[in-house]
Design an enzyme around this catalytic site. Sequence first.
Site, PDB file in Angstrom:
ATOM      1  N   LEU A 139     -24.871 -36.973   7.272  1.00 63.44           N
ATOM      2  CA  LEU A 139     -25.937 -36.486   8.160  1.00 63.44           C
ATOM      3  C   LEU A 139     -27.092 -35.876   7.382  1.00 63.44           C
ATOM      4  CD1 LEU A 139     -23.991 -34.937  11.146  1.00 63.44           C
ATOM      5  CD2 LEU A 139     -25.270 -37.069  11.054  1.00 63.44           C
ATOM      6  N   ALA A 140     -26.774 -35.015   6.413  1.00 68.27           N
ATOM      7  CA  ALA A 140     -27.852 -34.354   5.660  1.00 68.27           C
ATOM      8  C   ALA A 140     -28.613 -35.364   4.805  1.00 68.27           C
ATOM      9  CB  ALA A 140     -27.271 -33.239   4.801  1.00 68.27           C
ATOM     10  N   HIS A 154      -8.890 -25.273   9.456  1.00 69.14           N
ATOM     11  CA  HIS A 154      -9.061 -25.587  10.873  1.00 69.14           C
ATOM     12  C   HIS A 154      -7.715 -25.477  11.593  1.00 69.14           C
ATOM     13  CE1 HIS A 154     -10.151 -27.610  14.515  1.00 69.14           C
ATOM     14  NE2 HIS A 154     -11.391 -27.751  14.114  1.00 69.14           N
ATOM     15  N   SER A 185      -9.763 -32.396  17.413  1.00 67.92           N
ATOM     16  CA  SER A 185     -11.011 -31.656  17.642  1.00 67.92           C
ATOM     17  C   SER A 185     -10.828 -30.301  18.315  1.00 67.92           C
ATOM     18  CB  SER A 185     -11.934 -32.497  18.511  1.00 67.92           C
ATOM     19  OG  SER A 185     -12.993 -31.702  18.983  1.00 67.92           O
ATOM     20  N   ARG A 216     -12.277 -20.369  14.397  1.00 68.95           N
ATOM     21  CA  ARG A 216     -11.240 -21.102  13.679  1.00 68.95           C
ATOM     22  C   ARG A 216     -10.400 -20.224  12.757  1.00 68.95           C
ATOM     23  NH1 ARG A 216     -14.931 -26.472  12.425  1.00 68.95           N
ATOM     24  NH2 ARG A 216     -14.869 -27.189  14.580  1.00 68.95           N
ATOM     25  N   ARG A 261     -17.417 -20.914   9.517  1.00 63.74           N
ATOM     26  CA  ARG A 261     -18.357 -21.715  10.303  1.00 63.74           C
ATOM     27  C   ARG A 261     -17.837 -21.871  11.723  1.00 63.74           C
ATOM     28  NH1 ARG A 261     -18.433 -26.736  11.832  1.00 63.74           N
ATOM     29  NH2 ARG A 261     -16.879 -27.540  10.372  1.00 63.74           N
ATOM     30  N   LEU A 318     -22.610 -30.263  12.023  1.00 55.17           N
ATOM     31  CA  LEU A 318     -23.506 -31.378  12.337  1.00 55.17           C
ATOM     32  C   LEU A 318     -24.920 -30.833  12.520  1.00 55.17           C
ATOM     33  CD1 LEU A 318     -21.310 -33.429  14.840  1.00 55.17           C
ATOM     34  CD2 LEU A 318     -21.382 -33.489  12.358  1.00 55.17           C
TER      35      LEU A 318
END
Lengths: 666, 256
Positions: free
Chosen positions: A43-44, A266, A284, A337, A463, A469
């Site tokens: 993405l970045a 996670h 997820s 998380r 995070r 994202l």
Amino acid sequence: MKLDSKIPEGPLDKKWTNHKSNIRLVNPANKRNIDVIVIGTGLAGASASASLAEMGYNVKAFCFQDSPRRAHSIAAQGGINAAKNYQNDGDSVYRLFYDTVKGGDYRSREANVYRLAEVSTNIIDQCVAQGVPFARDYGGLLDNRSFGGVQVSRTFYAKGQTGQQLLLGAYSALSRQISKGKVKLYNRHEMVEIVKVDGKARGIIAKNLVTGELERHGAHAVVLASGGYGNVFFLSTNAMGSNGSAAWKAHRQGALFSNPCFTQIHPTCIPVSGTYQSKLTLMSESLRNDGRIWVPKEKEDAEAIRQGKLKPTDLPEEKRDYYLERRYPAFGNLVPRDVASRAAKERCDAGYGVNKTGQAVYLDFASAIQRYGKEEAAVQGLKNPSAQEITDLGKKVVASKYGNLFQMYEKITGDNPYQTPMMIFPAVHYTMGGLWVDYNLMTSVPGLFATGESNFSDHGANRLGASALMQGLADGYFVLPYTIGDYLADDIRTGPISTDSKEFEDAENEIVERTQKLMNAKGKHSVDEYHKKLGLIMWNECGMSRNAEGLKKAMKEIQELRADFWENVKIPGNINEYNPELDKAGRVADFLELGELMCKDALEREESAGGHFREEHQTEEGEAKRDDENYAFVSCWNYKGNPSDAELIKEDLVFENIELKTRSYK
Amino acid sequence: MNLTLKVWRQQNADSKGEMVTYKVSDITPDMSFLEMIDVLNEGILSGDIEDKQNYGPVAFDHDCREGICGMCSMYINGEPHGPGRAVTTCQLHMREFSDGETIYIEPWRAKAFPIIKDLVTDRSAFDRIIQAGGYVSVNTSGNTQDANALPIPKENADAAFDAATCIGCGACVAACKNSSAMLFTSAKVAQLSLLPQGEPEREKRVMDMVKQMDEEGFGNCTNTGACSVECPKEISLENIARMNREFLRANLTSSK
């Protein structure tokens, strides 16, 4: 070394606007004479490459995969946050900013996070304009869901494949620029060194993975968008090829590495099932919208379940311990998380784990199926629906929300999560730490930039879900393309960067030498053997909880393992051919250094914050205990040869807009 | 489980390949197919598994190992991604096989996907099809209209999403007796033709992408439907029908 974070003056909500208005620009004619290298096409990277090319720069994009579309952003499931307030639930830029700083346990920069929250809304607009098919409601408007650590619904999603859809959007923008010749793509290429000329990043040495050839590429600036280093643990939710080498090479070239010990474990992953296991699969966080996490209340029941004598569905409500709802009533199953992971570990360590190894908890959808079933029956106007009808309708609704995740779970475990609760356990997922960058996303090496997961900047010590994202695309679409101009404005008369210089030659020779050394070891042990050993040390001593003694022991063990690796690793084949074992060896060699620095950083940080939990620093209830007086800083490590000799430089974190508080989700 | 593997070995693009036999043991049902190949490769490396011709570890493409990156790509017993439905090779588990079985493992076979080594092929032809028009021509801008300014009917958004879940693995091409890339190409064409954002370039897109597809050396579609059956994301044949309509419409109405 003196650190200048270049945070603009002025009120928080005006900093970015003012900064954009005041930084230097490169005019369109001059952009055509400037080359930028971008490492990585997630993405970045893809968003940065596309945007820079649209602006007129000449871009060279590199990825180790066979296609830019395969970068690991593709695997992100749940969603992307944006402060759109479409749900009218009181969301705002400030609230997203606040949630992110709090979620990160007050270890991130206010100015960076505020900017992230500010541009979040543009990201959704941009992606929709590209044709990204987000989930919509019956009125044709965008739908939202909720993620951990927040009390609003601001997460945009495309079933359980949000990362895929966003990446394909960025990939399509990148493809368009490739077709115009503004981006030259180098697939199956790996950056193996950064080349500095007069102290500035001026290019890279890249390896063509198909032929093994080394190539020199010059540019006026180098952008790293190379992702995180979670694979240092061997087992993680990262892709097999995800690696920390680009960032580590940058570190060796003088780029400071920040907060390396801040890793995200996670809470909801499919548990480890055997020693052959190559990776872990995430379920997820969005599942925690509807799934309830529990273990048996009584140890005997847990024991019976482990031995296969009792089924979870046979256990009545009053014999279940929904421990997140019990401990954190305000946020329940949607705590952040780090909190959810530690709570799972606590229950399993206490003997309540539910799979054969005792390292798993339940994620149960039974009550969601009933709730949705009743709702749907009402919508369809069914009078006195039977229990079976309600269950069937409920399953359909759950399938429409999470179908692909349920299918994925069943494929891997052989269990049907519509009928029996999922079993889950925490696993390494993301790294908040990374290369130190200033407000312009430039590292401490002039001309070397870091974006997305490869930098440290926005998530502090933990995070929040659906924010990776957001950060990747914020950096690539809306931050870097502006801020890089401020640096490149000095290069409009530089002309092309020659690769016939001593600097490029030296860099190339060093790589050749290093590779030869690896090939010549001709030992007995495969690269994976070393990687697995390193992973185990990291997981045991620098994982969900850490203590001084364990960290010191880990550092020593890693040093020994590293020495052994260079002596006794076995790599088959030759240098000048497609040789995945050799490529893997290069990455593991870097992990063997990075892992030690992570332990050093964890040892140095005498507090608990977010994903970094020091056993010595906890409250009586077992919650993380921060030390704002002594540790409200970003640790920035300066390379000095051995990782244990790295020099610590501190960037103090100044909080002018948020009051530092004990982070509570109770 | 003990298994006999017949694996395609080929040193590089120019050399001649052959099927080579290997024996693997102690395979457990919970392993994924790729983890089984990891075991094979560790065995070849350590010398525990006999590799007479000294080929070394088997090269194969893989990355995410959770069925979304599209990297893994092999025929298993003649079927792309093996016997499972709606799975990639990395999602295929050994519980689908039985003790003593012989398994044939080969790379994608298609003119447009040349072999790089062993099971690794070059699928960049797919990237070039996308580059020919699989995008909306919109630059990055902080001033695009609000995402909710243009409502999109849920059915269209959902259908566009279903088409967009293609992972570009190439199983459709591998499954097709003509090595046609129609399913792949049509999935992108369909996604963008179902959305208002794709409207302005609708005609040009389909014509350019089909042209590129033909130039890459993919075959034609004869509607056998094998592609959709083998597709790990169950991309529907309806997309091909839609692309055919789009193509016809573009040829009849486009000013070019």
